[in-house]
Scaffold this active site. Structure first.
Site, PDB file in Angstrom:
ATOM      1  N   GLN A  30      41.667 -18.290  58.678  1.00  0.00           N
ATOM      2  CA  GLN A  30      42.127 -16.998  58.137  1.00  0.00           C
ATOM      3  C   GLN A  30      43.536 -17.143  57.570  1.00  0.00           C
ATOM      4  O   GLN A  30      44.488 -17.341  58.323  1.00  0.00           O
ATOM      5  CB  GLN A  30      42.126 -15.988  59.282  1.00  0.00           C
ATOM      6  CG  GLN A  30      42.543 -14.600  58.904  1.00  0.00           C
ATOM      7  CD  GLN A  30      42.784 -13.741  60.141  1.00  0.00           C
ATOM      8  OE1 GLN A  30      43.125 -14.264  61.202  1.00  0.00           O
ATOM      9  NE2 GLN A  30      42.604 -12.458  60.017  1.00  0.00           N
TER      10      GLN A  30
ATOM     11  N   GLU B  13      38.293  -8.636  64.176  1.00  0.00           N
ATOM     12  CA  GLU B  13      39.061  -9.653  64.900  1.00  0.00           C
ATOM     13  C   GLU B  13      39.410  -9.153  66.302  1.00  0.00           C
ATOM     14  O   GLU B  13      39.278  -9.877  67.283  1.00  0.00           O
ATOM     15  CB  GLU B  13      40.341  -9.974  64.131  1.00  0.00           C
ATOM     16  CG  GLU B  13      41.270 -10.941  64.874  1.00  0.00           C
ATOM     17  CD  GLU B  13      42.461 -11.397  64.035  1.00  0.00           C
ATOM     18  OE1 GLU B  13      42.868 -10.647  63.122  1.00  0.00           O
ATOM     19  OE2 GLU B  13      42.962 -12.495  64.287  1.00  0.00           O
TER      20      GLU B  13
HETATM   21  C1  LIG Z   1      48.003 -18.389  68.767  1.00  0.00           C
HETATM   22  C2  LIG Z   1      48.136 -17.679  67.435  1.00  0.00           C
HETATM   23  C3  LIG Z   1      47.158 -17.851  66.467  1.00  0.00           C
HETATM   24  C4  LIG Z   1      47.265 -17.206  65.244  1.00  0.00           C
HETATM   25  N1  LIG Z   1      46.290 -17.446  64.305  1.00  0.00           N
HETATM   26  C5  LIG Z   1      46.404 -16.880  63.075  1.00  0.00           C
HETATM   27  C6  LIG Z   1      45.445 -17.185  62.048  1.00  0.00           C
HETATM   28  O1  LIG Z   1      44.502 -17.941  62.257  1.00  0.00           O
HETATM   29  N2  LIG Z   1      45.605 -16.647  60.845  1.00  0.00           N
HETATM   30  C7  LIG Z   1      46.631 -15.792  60.556  1.00  0.00           C
HETATM   31  O2  LIG Z   1      46.679 -15.305  59.434  1.00  0.00           O
HETATM   32  N3  LIG Z   1      47.566 -15.491  61.499  1.00  0.00           N
HETATM   33  C8  LIG Z   1      47.475 -16.019  62.746  1.00  0.00           C
HETATM   34  N4  LIG Z   1      48.421 -15.744  63.714  1.00  0.00           N
HETATM   35  C9  LIG Z   1      49.572 -14.912  63.342  1.00  0.00           C
HETATM   36  C10 LIG Z   1      49.630 -13.543  63.991  1.00  0.00           C
HETATM   37  O3  LIG Z   1      48.614 -12.706  63.495  1.00  0.00           O
HETATM   38  C11 LIG Z   1      51.025 -12.992  63.700  1.00  0.00           C
HETATM   39  O4  LIG Z   1      51.943 -13.835  64.385  1.00  0.00           O
HETATM   40  C12 LIG Z   1      51.188 -11.570  64.164  1.00  0.00           C
HETATM   41  O5  LIG Z   1      50.447 -10.708  63.347  1.00  0.00           O
HETATM   42  C13 LIG Z   1      52.657 -11.108  64.217  1.00  0.00           C
HETATM   43  O6  LIG Z   1      53.299 -11.313  63.014  1.00  0.00           O
HETATM   44  P1  LIG Z   1      54.732 -12.071  62.936  1.00  0.00           P
HETATM   45  O7  LIG Z   1      54.601 -13.338  63.702  1.00  0.00           O
HETATM   46  O8  LIG Z   1      55.133 -12.137  61.487  1.00  0.00           O
HETATM   47  O9  LIG Z   1      55.723 -11.133  63.735  1.00  0.00           O
HETATM   48  P2  LIG Z   1      56.582  -9.897  63.196  1.00  0.00           P
HETATM   49  O10 LIG Z   1      55.704  -8.998  62.398  1.00  0.00           O
HETATM   50  O11 LIG Z   1      57.814 -10.413  62.541  1.00  0.00           O
HETATM   51  O12 LIG Z   1      56.944  -9.158  64.534  1.00  0.00           O
HETATM   52  C14 LIG Z   1      58.017  -9.549  65.385  1.00  0.00           C
HETATM   53  C15 LIG Z   1      58.084  -8.552  66.552  1.00  0.00           C
HETATM   54  O13 LIG Z   1      58.364  -7.237  66.056  1.00  0.00           O
HETATM   55  C16 LIG Z   1      57.365  -6.321  66.473  1.00  0.00           C
HETATM   56  N5  LIG Z   1      57.102  -5.333  65.427  1.00  0.00           N
HETATM   57  C17 LIG Z   1      56.899  -5.588  64.101  1.00  0.00           C
HETATM   58  N6  LIG Z   1      56.635  -4.429  63.447  1.00  0.00           N
HETATM   59  C18 LIG Z   1      56.653  -3.420  64.379  1.00  0.00           C
HETATM   60  C19 LIG Z   1      56.455  -2.012  64.329  1.00  0.00           C
HETATM   61  N7  LIG Z   1      56.170  -1.398  63.179  1.00  0.00           N
HETATM   62  N8  LIG Z   1      56.527  -1.310  65.496  1.00  0.00           N
HETATM   63  C20 LIG Z   1      56.817  -1.924  66.692  1.00  0.00           C
HETATM   64  N9  LIG Z   1      57.030  -3.272  66.790  1.00  0.00           N
HETATM   65  C21 LIG Z   1      56.949  -4.010  65.658  1.00  0.00           C
HETATM   66  C22 LIG Z   1      56.127  -7.179  66.694  1.00  0.00           C
HETATM   67  O14 LIG Z   1      55.195  -6.543  67.537  1.00  0.00           O
HETATM   68  C23 LIG Z   1      56.752  -8.422  67.309  1.00  0.00           C
HETATM   69  O15 LIG Z   1      56.988  -8.254  68.688  1.00  0.00           O
HETATM   70  C24 LIG Z   1      48.364 -16.361  64.963  1.00  0.00           C
HETATM   71  C25 LIG Z   1      49.357 -16.186  65.938  1.00  0.00           C
HETATM   72  C26 LIG Z   1      49.261 -16.838  67.154  1.00  0.00           C
HETATM   73  C27 LIG Z   1      50.338 -16.634  68.179  1.00  0.00           C
END
Ligand SMILES: Cc1cc2nc3c(=O)[nH]c(=O)nc-3n(C[C@H](O)[C@H](O)[C@H](O)COP(=O)(O)OP(=O)(O)OC[C@H]3O[C@@H](n4cnc5c(N)ncnc54)[C@H](O)[C@@H]3O)c2cc1C
Length: 392
Positions: free
Chosen positions: A111, A229
């Site tokens: 994905q 998902e």
């Molecule tokens: C083991 C693992 C596997 C993954 N596999 C995939 C994959 O196969 N494909 C893929 O596309 N992605 C994948 N991901 C990515 C995952 O979907 C993202 O890490 C996740 O959506 C969070 O995005 P970010 O890391 O950019 O954090 P950010 O969006 O930068 O968030 C940082 C922090 O701020 C908080 N935050 C952000 N916005 C808000 C809001 N509006 N209100 C309250 N809190 C908020 C978040 O909850 C978090 O605690 C994976 C992640 C992990 C850990």
């Protein structure tokens, strides 16, 4: 279709296809063609248009006959997310091309959603796709892409109209991971493993026939993927003491010297919570049998993440120094994430990802607050602003 009729169908299939005499892939392809893959899909795409609730009947019969399964854990993104999205939004040609090798596990999927600047705020993504004749040319970077190293195909969202507000200028594609310009680099996790990757897309050509849904409708298609998902991640266990609570309860039974009254009280609470979560998952599956996934999937995923972290923390505390011993820091590229196969240290570290992957717990709480409890929505000042004018 009645349960008995379905059982008879499986038995009739098994009388023609002895699993001990047929090659695994050949057997799985024949099972798909007989409509016994996912029974709720249409007949030409591996199903029988039967109620989804009957799937366990089929799976039980095949398992009892010692038939091979399609190893669902190694293609979780394909089966849990790509397949329902292709079924609902794909053309018949796309369904015919992709669903069968996806279901048999001959083609693994990943994905390509998250980006360095767009995880929770997925609609902010900046990977762009520009139309060039019959193709789209894609440039950008994705991150945290589980299984990209093993995948033949990816579901991908890219920006096709930077002039439109962020949710409206996106389009959804099926990307060939072996196409020129796709580069996959491992990212090492806190566990030492590299389950996921950075993916760089440089001038990758995607034929327009691999677009899923209309141009500019990518957000709507992606929302379907994300709801599926959460169900796939949160709606897992089916038997009592399945998963991590089972491992911890076993240690408790076998190691009386570790017990204290305080731990006893906490274990009981976790056990009850695990059972309540399992039964909620069961209810979710029953709801799914009669309709599409809703915000319940978000609640299930949130509960699963919270509980896994609480149980793994409890296990570390119960095992004290022994819990801190780590089994192996070698860089591995695992094909499945198995929380119960390794030691307590691994479980503790890997469970941290449960509240991030598939949508963070904070975001899921927002969804529940807004869509279930009807609380006021977060302010979205950038909703109607052209994406190219947003500060980045
Ligand atoms: C083991 C693992 C596997 C993954 N596999 C995939 C994959 O196969 N494909 C893929 O596309 N992605 C994948 N991901 C990515 C995952 O979907 C993202 O890490 C996740 O959506 C969070 O995005 P970010 O890391 O950019 O954090 P950010 O969006 O930068 O968030 C940082 C922090 O701020 C908080 N935050 C952000 N916005 C808000 C809001 N509006 N209100 C309250 N809190 C908020 C978040 O909850 C978090 O605690 C994976 C992640 C992990 C850990």
């Amino acid at each position: 279709m009645a349960t008995d009729e379905l059982r008879d169908r499986v038995r009739e299939f098994l009388s023609r296809y002895d699993p001990t005499r047929h090659d695994r892939s050949e057997f799985l392809r024949a099972r798909f063609d007989a409509g016994l893959a996912w029974v709720h899909y249409p007949p030409e795409f591996g199903g029988l248009d039967a109620p989804r609730a009957l799937q366990p009947v089929v799976d039980e019969e095949f398992a009892a006959a010692g038939a091979p399964d399609n190893d669902p854990r190694s293609n979780g993104i394909g089966l849990g997310m790509a397949a329902p999205t292709i079924l609902h939004h794909g053309s018949d040609e796309q369904r015919r091309r992709f669903l069968r090798p996806l279901w048999t596990g001959e083609e693994i999927w990943c994905q390509l959603f998250s980006e360095p600047g767009a995880g929770s705020d997925l609609a902010a993504l900046s990977t762009r796709a520009v139309r060039d004749g019959e193709d789209w040319v894609v440039d950008g970077q994705k991150v945290w892409t589980s299984m990209a190293h093993a995948a033949q195909w990816a579901i991908l969202i890219a920006r096709t109209d930077p002039e439109a507000p962020k949710h409206q200028g996106l389009t959804y594609f099926l990307c060939d991971m072996t196409a020129p310009g796709v580069e996959v680099r491992p990212l090492r996790q806190i566990t030492g493993e590299a389950e996921f990757n950075e993916v760089f897309l440089s001038g990758v050509r995607i034929p327009d026939t691999q677009r899923l849904g209309s141009v500019g409708q990518g957000w709507r298609v992606a929302m379907d993927t994300l709801m599926n998902e959460r169900v796939a991640i949160g709606g897992g266990n089916t038997t009592r003491e399945d998963g991590m609570i089972g491992v911890v309860a076993d240690t408790w039974r076998q190691r009386p010297e570790l017990r204290t009254p305080g731990l006893h009280d906490r274990l009981l609470r976790l056990w009850v919570e695990a059972e309540a979560t399992r039964l909620t998952g069961e209810r979710l599956r029953q709801q799914l049998a009669v309709g599409a996934p809703g915000p319940e999937g978000s609640a299930a995923k949130l509960a699963f993440a919270r509980l896994n972290q609480a149980i793994s923390g409890f296990e570390m505390e119960m095992l004290a120094e022994q819990g801190l011993e780590y089994d192996d820091w070698t860089l591995r590229r695992p094909e499945v994430t198995d929380m119960t196969a390794r030691g307590p240290g691994y479980r503790y570290l890997r469970a941290k990802g449960n509240s991030i992957e598939g949508g963070t717990s904070e975001i899921l709480r927002n969804i529940i607050a807004e869509r279930v409890l009807g609380l006021p929505a977060e302010s979205r000042a950038d909703k109607d602003v052209p994406w190219k004018e947003l500060p980045r």
